[in-house]
Scaffold this motif. Sequence first.
Motif, short mmCIF file in Angstrom:
data_model
loop_
_atom_site.label_atom_id
_atom_site.label_comp_id
_atom_site.label_asym_id
_atom_site.label_seq_id
_atom_site.Cartn_x
_atom_site.Cartn_y
_atom_site.Cartn_z
N GLU A 2 73.61 -10.86 18.63
CA GLU A 2 72.54 -10.29 17.83
C GLU A 2 71.22 -10.28 18.61
OE1 GLU A 2 71.00 -8.30 14.88
OE2 GLU A 2 73.03 -9.02 14.70
N LYS A 3 70.80 -9.09 19.00
CA LYS A 3 69.58 -8.94 19.80
C LYS A 3 68.34 -9.36 19.01
CE LYS A 3 67.75 -5.68 23.09
NZ LYS A 3 67.89 -4.32 23.61
N LYS A 4 68.32 -9.09 17.70
CA LYS A 4 67.18 -9.48 16.88
C LYS A 4 66.98 -10.99 16.88
CE LYS A 4 67.31 -5.62 13.66
NZ LYS A 4 67.45 -5.23 12.26
N LEU A 5 68.07 -11.72 16.84
CA LEU A 5 67.99 -13.18 16.88
C LEU A 5 67.40 -13.65 18.20
CD1 LEU A 5 68.65 -16.07 15.89
CD2 LEU A 5 70.92 -15.76 16.89
N ILE A 6 67.83 -13.05 19.29
CA ILE A 6 67.34 -13.44 20.61
C ILE A 6 65.85 -13.14 20.73
CG2 ILE A 6 67.49 -12.93 23.08
CD1 ILE A 6 70.52 -12.59 22.64
N ILE A 7 65.42 -11.99 20.23
CA ILE A 7 64.00 -11.65 20.29
C ILE A 7 63.18 -12.64 19.47
CG2 ILE A 7 62.30 -9.91 19.56
CD1 ILE A 7 64.29 -7.78 20.55
N LYS A 8 63.68 -13.02 18.31
CA LYS A 8 62.99 -14.02 17.49
C LYS A 8 62.92 -15.36 18.21
CE LYS A 8 62.99 -16.06 12.91
NZ LYS A 8 63.61 -16.07 11.59
N MET A 9 64.00 -15.73 18.89
CA MET A 9 64.00 -16.99 19.64
C MET A 9 63.01 -16.94 20.80
SD MET A 9 68.06 -17.90 19.68
CE MET A 9 67.88 -19.49 20.49
N ILE A 10 62.90 -15.79 21.46
CA ILE A 10 61.93 -15.63 22.55
C ILE A 10 60.51 -15.80 22.01
CG2 ILE A 10 60.91 -13.98 24.17
CD1 ILE A 10 63.77 -12.78 24.49
N ALA A 35 65.31 -10.02 26.57
CA ALA A 35 66.45 -10.11 25.65
C ALA A 35 67.73 -9.64 26.35
CB ALA A 35 66.19 -9.29 24.39
N GLU A 36 67.65 -8.55 27.07
CA GLU A 36 68.82 -8.04 27.80
C GLU A 36 69.27 -9.03 28.87
OE1 GLU A 36 70.76 -5.47 27.23
OE2 GLU A 36 69.55 -4.87 25.50
#
Length: 64
Positions: A2-10, A35-36
């Motif tokens: 889930e890319k959205k989760l990773i962006i939120k974590m960043i 994210a990528e």
Amino acid sequence: MEKKLIIKMIKNCFKQYYSEVDSLPMSSNDLEVLAERIIQIKVEQPSVDLYEAVNDTVYEFLTG
């Protein structure tokens, strides 16, 4: 992954380094690239903890 989760974590990780919550020291393109990169790390090394990959990548971005 889930890319959205990773962006939120960043974004949450950046809160550790910057007091201004709403401003990130990066463009939206940089955020996508990070994210990528994290997704690629997880694909290449599935045993790496996602939290660790995010923190390491953000630290490299800030110090690099």
